[in-house]
Write a protein that holds these residues in place. Structure first.
Motif, PDB file in Angstrom:
ATOM      1  N   ARG A 230      63.079 -25.938  38.891  1.00 49.34           N
ATOM      2  CA  ARG A 230      62.614 -24.849  39.750  1.00 49.34           C
ATOM      3  C   ARG A 230      62.585 -23.487  39.048  1.00 49.34           C
ATOM      4  O   ARG A 230      61.640 -22.717  39.233  1.00 49.34           O
ATOM      5  N   PRO A 231      63.596 -23.102  38.228  1.00 51.25           N
ATOM      6  CA  PRO A 231      63.583 -21.740  37.655  1.00 51.25           C
ATOM      7  C   PRO A 231      62.503 -21.495  36.612  1.00 51.25           C
ATOM      8  O   PRO A 231      62.198 -20.352  36.306  1.00 51.25           O
ATOM      9  N   GLY A 232      61.934 -22.545  36.001  1.00 49.30           N
ATOM     10  CA  GLY A 232      60.986 -22.332  34.915  1.00 49.30           C
ATOM     11  C   GLY A 232      61.660 -21.779  33.675  1.00 49.30           C
ATOM     12  O   GLY A 232      61.227 -20.769  33.105  1.00 49.30           O
ATOM     13  N   PHE A 233      62.749 -22.422  33.235  1.00 55.06           N
ATOM     14  CA  PHE A 233      63.519 -21.952  32.085  1.00 55.06           C
ATOM     15  C   PHE A 233      62.653 -21.832  30.839  1.00 55.06           C
ATOM     16  O   PHE A 233      61.780 -22.665  30.583  1.00 55.06           O
ATOM     17  N   SER A 234      62.924 -20.790  30.052  1.00 54.30           N
ATOM     18  CA  SER A 234      62.295 -20.673  28.744  1.00 54.30           C
ATOM     19  C   SER A 234      63.048 -21.553  27.756  1.00 54.30           C
ATOM     20  O   SER A 234      64.151 -22.041  28.035  1.00 54.30           O
ATOM     21  N   GLU A 235      62.455 -21.740  26.595  1.00 54.65           N
ATOM     22  CA  GLU A 235      63.116 -22.557  25.563  1.00 54.65           C
ATOM     23  C   GLU A 235      64.451 -21.939  25.157  1.00 54.65           C
ATOM     24  O   GLU A 235      65.442 -22.644  24.951  1.00 54.65           O
ATOM     25  N   ALA A 236      64.492 -20.608  25.061  1.00 53.51           N
ATOM     26  CA  ALA A 236      65.740 -19.938  24.681  1.00 53.51           C
ATOM     27  C   ALA A 236      66.819 -20.151  25.742  1.00 53.51           C
ATOM     28  O   ALA A 236      68.000 -20.344  25.408  1.00 53.51           O
ATOM     29  N   GLU A 237      66.427 -20.121  27.020  1.00 54.33           N
ATOM     30  CA  GLU A 237      67.405 -20.338  28.092  1.00 54.33           C
ATOM     31  C   GLU A 237      67.940 -21.760  28.070  1.00 54.33           C
ATOM     32  O   GLU A 237      69.134 -22.003  28.300  1.00 54.33           O
TER      33      GLU A 237
END
Length: 284
Positions: A230-237
């Motif tokens: 759901r959050p749409g995490f970035s690769e860094a996250e």
């Protein structure tokens, strides 16, 4: 400070702020500060009670010195608005008459449109105690009022100027929702990075006895995927989250899987207590 003089060749597009018989120098200074915050610089005073210039006004302006230095002094409202083609009068109460009443958003857009057309405009603000007189309101073209609590409608003069200055600034933005700066642009990670996180989390939870009872594991994994997608995490996250999981993996559990659950701890504590009691009796 210039008294009752206007350079006809100096025609800034911004509306002029006109304070009618302001009482406190501090209030004038806070008005200047509010104006500077949102790009207004033309302030006119009609018969300020404590005279002008005013050291308390300069101190309260908090480095809005360009507004203080450009402030003009007038003896009447008529003189202060003589070179303006359109004027709003601010008021917190209903007035008799036939003037159009606008809210601050609509008023600011109108001022922006007139400025774009080359017209000079102004906004009248009244005294701290009782605002503008009916006669002074009658000199304006239209009224602007604020949607305030009717049981407590009185605004500090600097607050009223701040509201109109803010709406003026906002009306000139490409989008009225624009801000001075924005958060980082986040690009969602490719799905294989997210699946690697889910796999890593599944392994970590499996080793710690999370999936109980075992037959519910598929549904529990579905729930975890739903939460993580759901959050749409970035690769860094995702790398941050995997780093957290990796740090937990460095510490192998010393107890059997599930031994830390409350019900098992209670049974273990009870058994340990019984053992100590038996040992005491054997020593006797």
């Amino acid at each position: 400070m210039t008294e009752n003089t206007i350079d006809p060749n100096s025609r800034p597009a911004e509306p002029v702020v006109i304070l009618v018989e302001p009482q406190l120098g501090e209030n004038i200074g806070m008005v200047a500060r509010a104006m500077a915050n949102f790009g207004l610089g033309q302030l006119r005073l009609v018969s300020p009670r404590d005279g002008w210039p005013n050291d308390k006004a300069r101190a309260a302006a908090s480095r809005a010195d360009h507004v203080i230095e450009a402030t003009r002094l007038f003896g009447s409202v008529q003189e202060a608005i003589a070179d303006l083609s359109f004027v709003f009068a601010t008021t917190a109460r209903q007035r008799d008459g036939f003037k159009e009443v606008r809210g601050p958003v609509e008023a600011a857009r109108m001022l922006r449109g007139r400025a774009t057309a080359g017209q000079r405009t102004g906004i009248l603000f009244g005294r701290e105690k009782f605002g503008l007189s009916n006669e002074e309101v009658s000199l304006a073209d239209e009224i602007v009022t604020f949607p305030v609590n009717p049981q407590f409608s009185s605004l500090n003069i600097a607050q009223a100027v701040l509201l109109m200055s803010y709406e003026w600034m906002k009306s000139g933005l490409d989008k009225e929702t624009d801000t001075a700066f924005s958060g980082p642009s986040v690009v969602p990670a490719d799905k294989h990075h997210l699946q690697s996180l889910v796999d890593h989390l599944e392994h970590a939870l499996e080793s710690r006895g999370y999936f109980r009872p075992a037959e519910k594991k598929p549904k529990m994994l579905d729930n975890l995927r739903a939460v993580l997608t759901r959050p749409g995490f970035s690769e860094a996250e995702i790398k941050v989250l995997r780093g957290v999981l990796s740090s937990l993996d460095y510490f192998s559990p010393r107890e059997p899987r599930g031994a830390g659950y409350p019900e098992r701890k209670a049974r273990a504590a009870s058994a340990a207590g019984t053992g100590r009691g038996n040992a005491g009796r054997s020593d006797d």
